[in-house]
Write a protein that holds these residues in place. Sequence first.
Motif, PDB file in Angstrom:
ATOM      1  N   GLN A  46      -7.636  -6.616  -0.239  1.00 38.06           N
ATOM      2  CA  GLN A  46      -7.241  -5.195  -0.742  1.00 38.06           C
ATOM      3  C   GLN A  46      -5.896  -5.307  -1.183  1.00 38.06           C
ATOM      4  O   GLN A  46      -4.878  -5.482  -0.376  1.00 38.06           O
ATOM      5  CB  GLN A  46      -7.832  -3.900   0.435  1.00 38.06           C
ATOM      6  N   VAL A  47      -5.479  -4.314  -2.109  1.00 37.43           N
ATOM      7  CA  VAL A  47      -4.021  -4.190  -2.487  1.00 37.43           C
ATOM      8  C   VAL A  47      -3.765  -2.992  -2.161  1.00 37.43           C
ATOM      9  O   VAL A  47      -4.412  -1.952  -2.405  1.00 37.43           O
ATOM     10  CB  VAL A  47      -4.245  -4.530  -3.985  1.00 37.43           C
ATOM     11  N   GLN A  48      -2.038  -3.257  -0.674  1.00 35.85           N
ATOM     12  CA  GLN A  48      -1.797  -2.080  -0.124  1.00 35.85           C
ATOM     13  C   GLN A  48      -0.567  -1.492  -0.901  1.00 35.85           C
ATOM     14  O   GLN A  48       0.539  -3.066  -1.010  1.00 35.85           O
ATOM     15  CB  GLN A  48      -1.854  -2.103   0.723  1.00 35.85           C
ATOM     16  N   LEU A  49       0.224  -0.573  -1.458  1.00 35.25           N
ATOM     17  CA  LEU A  49       1.094  -0.469  -2.120  1.00 35.25           C
ATOM     18  C   LEU A  49       1.528   0.642  -1.053  1.00 35.25           C
ATOM     19  O   LEU A  49       1.332   1.731  -1.562  1.00 35.25           O
ATOM     20  CB  LEU A  49       1.211  -0.136  -3.426  1.00 35.25           C
ATOM     21  N   VAL A  50       2.694   0.612  -0.682  1.00 38.48           N
ATOM     22  CA  VAL A  50       3.695   1.867  -0.161  1.00 38.48           C
ATOM     23  C   VAL A  50       4.713   1.906  -0.039  1.00 38.48           C
ATOM     24  O   VAL A  50       5.547   1.232  -0.250  1.00 38.48           O
ATOM     25  CB  VAL A  50       3.408   1.476   1.582  1.00 38.48           C
ATOM     26  N   ALA A  52       4.436  -3.992  -1.022  1.00 40.57           N
ATOM     27  CA  ALA A  52       3.642  -4.873  -2.024  1.00 40.57           C
ATOM     28  C   ALA A  52       2.556  -5.571  -1.148  1.00 40.57           C
ATOM     29  O   ALA A  52       3.007  -7.146  -0.681  1.00 40.57           O
ATOM     30  CB  ALA A  52       4.459  -5.262  -3.246  1.00 40.57           C
ATOM     31  N   SER A  53       1.720  -5.899  -0.729  1.00 33.76           N
ATOM     32  CA  SER A  53       0.133  -7.158   0.108  1.00 33.76           C
ATOM     33  C   SER A  53       0.571  -7.999  -0.984  1.00 33.76           C
ATOM     34  O   SER A  53      -0.556  -8.999  -0.394  1.00 33.76           O
ATOM     35  CB  SER A  53      -0.895  -6.367   0.797  1.00 33.76           C
ATOM     36  N   VAL A  54       0.384  -8.176  -2.604  1.00 36.27           N
ATOM     37  CA  VAL A  54       0.061  -8.964  -3.388  1.00 36.27           C
ATOM     38  C   VAL A  54       1.573  -9.576  -4.211  1.00 36.27           C
ATOM     39  O   VAL A  54       2.839  -8.664  -3.883  1.00 36.27           O
ATOM     40  CB  VAL A  54      -0.533  -8.505  -4.220  1.00 36.27           C
ATOM     41  N   ASP A  55       1.992 -11.156  -4.901  1.00 36.10           N
ATOM     42  CA  ASP A  55       2.814 -11.072  -5.290  1.00 36.10           C
ATOM     43  C   ASP A  55       2.438 -10.627  -6.777  1.00 36.10           C
ATOM     44  O   ASP A  55       2.972 -11.373  -7.589  1.00 36.10           O
ATOM     45  CB  ASP A  55       3.211 -11.790  -5.201  1.00 36.10           C
ATOM     46  N   TYR A  56       2.075 -10.193  -7.411  1.00 32.88           N
ATOM     47  CA  TYR A  56       1.901  -9.557  -9.280  1.00 32.88           C
ATOM     48  C   TYR A  56       3.148  -9.232  -9.402  1.00 32.88           C
ATOM     49  O   TYR A  56       3.747  -9.012  -8.664  1.00 32.88           O
ATOM     50  CB  TYR A  56       0.426  -8.610  -9.036  1.00 32.88           C
ATOM     51  N   ALA A  89       3.457   0.520  -8.669  1.00 35.24           N
ATOM     52  CA  ALA A  89       2.338  -0.374  -9.062  1.00 35.24           C
ATOM     53  C   ALA A  89       2.491  -1.424  -9.442  1.00 35.24           C
ATOM     54  O   ALA A  89       3.203  -1.651  -9.523  1.00 35.24           O
ATOM     55  CB  ALA A  89       1.877   0.225 -10.284  1.00 35.24           C
ATOM     56  N   ALA A  90       1.152  -2.077  -8.931  1.00 32.30           N
ATOM     57  CA  ALA A  90       1.188  -3.681  -9.156  1.00 32.30           C
ATOM     58  C   ALA A  90       0.037  -3.894 -10.681  1.00 32.30           C
ATOM     59  O   ALA A  90      -1.508  -3.123 -10.469  1.00 32.30           O
ATOM     60  CB  ALA A  90       0.501  -4.295  -7.850  1.00 32.30           C
ATOM     61  N   ALA A  91      -0.183  -4.548 -11.332  1.00 25.27           N
ATOM     62  CA  ALA A  91      -1.116  -5.190 -12.252  1.00 25.27           C
ATOM     63  C   ALA A  91      -1.478  -6.130 -11.551  1.00 25.27           C
ATOM     64  O   ALA A  91      -1.306  -6.879 -10.732  1.00 25.27           O
ATOM     65  CB  ALA A  91      -0.500  -6.174 -13.560  1.00 25.27           C
ATOM     66  N   ALA A  92      -2.341  -7.337 -12.143  1.00 22.28           N
ATOM     67  CA  ALA A  92      -3.078  -8.178 -11.673  1.00 22.28           C
ATOM     68  C   ALA A  92      -2.926  -9.322 -12.583  1.00 22.28           C
ATOM     69  O   ALA A  92      -3.859 -10.500 -12.300  1.00 22.28           O
ATOM     70  CB  ALA A  92      -5.079  -8.348 -12.091  1.00 22.28           C
ATOM     71  N   SER A  93      -1.672  -9.116 -12.519  1.00 25.86           N
ATOM     72  CA  SER A  93      -1.275 -10.706 -13.128  1.00 25.86           C
ATOM     73  C   SER A  93       0.293 -11.091 -12.094  1.00 25.86           C
ATOM     74  O   SER A  93       0.973 -10.086 -11.931  1.00 25.86           O
ATOM     75  CB  SER A  93      -0.994 -10.994 -14.231  1.00 25.86           C
ATOM     76  N   LEU A 110      -3.220  -1.494 -12.449  1.00 18.43           N
ATOM     77  CA  LEU A 110      -3.938  -1.389 -11.821  1.00 18.43           C
ATOM     78  C   LEU A 110      -4.277  -0.604 -10.108  1.00 18.43           C
ATOM     79  O   LEU A 110      -5.377  -0.226 -10.020  1.00 18.43           O
ATOM     80  CB  LEU A 110      -5.460  -2.611 -11.693  1.00 18.43           C
ATOM     81  N   TYR A 111      -3.131  -0.904  -9.872  1.00 19.04           N
ATOM     82  CA  TYR A 111      -2.842  -0.755  -8.269  1.00 19.04           C
ATOM     83  C   TYR A 111      -2.054   0.407  -8.163  1.00 19.04           C
ATOM     84  O   TYR A 111      -1.242  -0.061  -8.392  1.00 19.04           O
ATOM     85  CB  TYR A 111      -2.968  -2.052  -7.118  1.00 19.04           C
ATOM     86  N   TRP A 112      -2.174   1.351  -7.245  1.00 15.72           N
ATOM     87  CA  TRP A 112      -0.905   2.900  -7.354  1.00 15.72           C
ATOM     88  C   TRP A 112      -0.383   2.872  -5.589  1.00 15.72           C
ATOM     89  O   TRP A 112      -0.956   2.991  -5.286  1.00 15.72           O
ATOM     90  CB  TRP A 112      -1.485   2.935  -8.035  1.00 15.72           C
ATOM     91  N   GLY A 113       1.109   2.966  -5.867  1.00 15.77           N
ATOM     92  CA  GLY A 113       1.216   3.200  -4.142  1.00 15.77           C
ATOM     93  C   GLY A 113       0.872   5.136  -4.352  1.00 15.77           C
ATOM     94  O   GLY A 113       0.794   5.878  -5.715  1.00 15.77           O
ATOM     95  N   GLN A 114       1.013   5.696  -3.545  1.00 15.85           N
ATOM     96  CA  GLN A 114       1.174   6.790  -2.842  1.00 15.85           C
ATOM     97  C   GLN A 114       2.737   7.650  -3.415  1.00 15.85           C
ATOM     98  O   GLN A 114       2.086   9.111  -3.856  1.00 15.85           O
ATOM     99  CB  GLN A 114       0.487   7.331  -1.607  1.00 15.85           C
ATOM    100  N   GLY A 115       3.700   7.577  -3.926  1.00 21.16           N
ATOM    101  CA  GLY A 115       4.622   7.686  -4.300  1.00 21.16           C
ATOM    102  C   GLY A 115       5.460   8.291  -2.757  1.00 21.16           C
ATOM    103  O   GLY A 115       5.341   8.888  -2.036  1.00 21.16           O
TER     104      GLY A 115
END
Length: 120
Positions: free
Chosen positions: A1-5, A24-28, A92-96, A108-113
């Motif tokens: 699951q992608v997480q952004l904080v 970011a939990s991903v390297d997108y 925010a993170a894209a799927a790429s 596609l993925y967003w943090g809370q701000g």
Amino acid sequence: QVQLVESGGGSVQSGGSLRLSCAASVDYCVGWFRQAPGKEREGVANINFLGTPNYADSVKGRFTISRDNARKTVYLQMNGLQPEDTAMYYCAAAASRFCGSLRQSTFLYWGQGTQVTVSS
């Protein structure tokens, strides 16, 4: 699951600086967006996996986006802040790993701000 904080927001006076962080939990591709009260959300900057940045015209020369892939963190260094920079800032993170435009629809993925307030 992608997480952004996001973290690092706060209140500063005009001309001041802040550094926002996005864990970011991903390297997108990761982007920063902002939304001021009563206004639409707008893209600020994005950065791809290789570290290539892209900026909105309104922040060029004042903001710098960077990333530390080992720490899975993207930063937004904001210098020369003005009252018009006051907004909620989102990462925010894209799927790429590679970025397209700064349009919201590509992310596609967003943090809370995190809130940034600049006083004159």
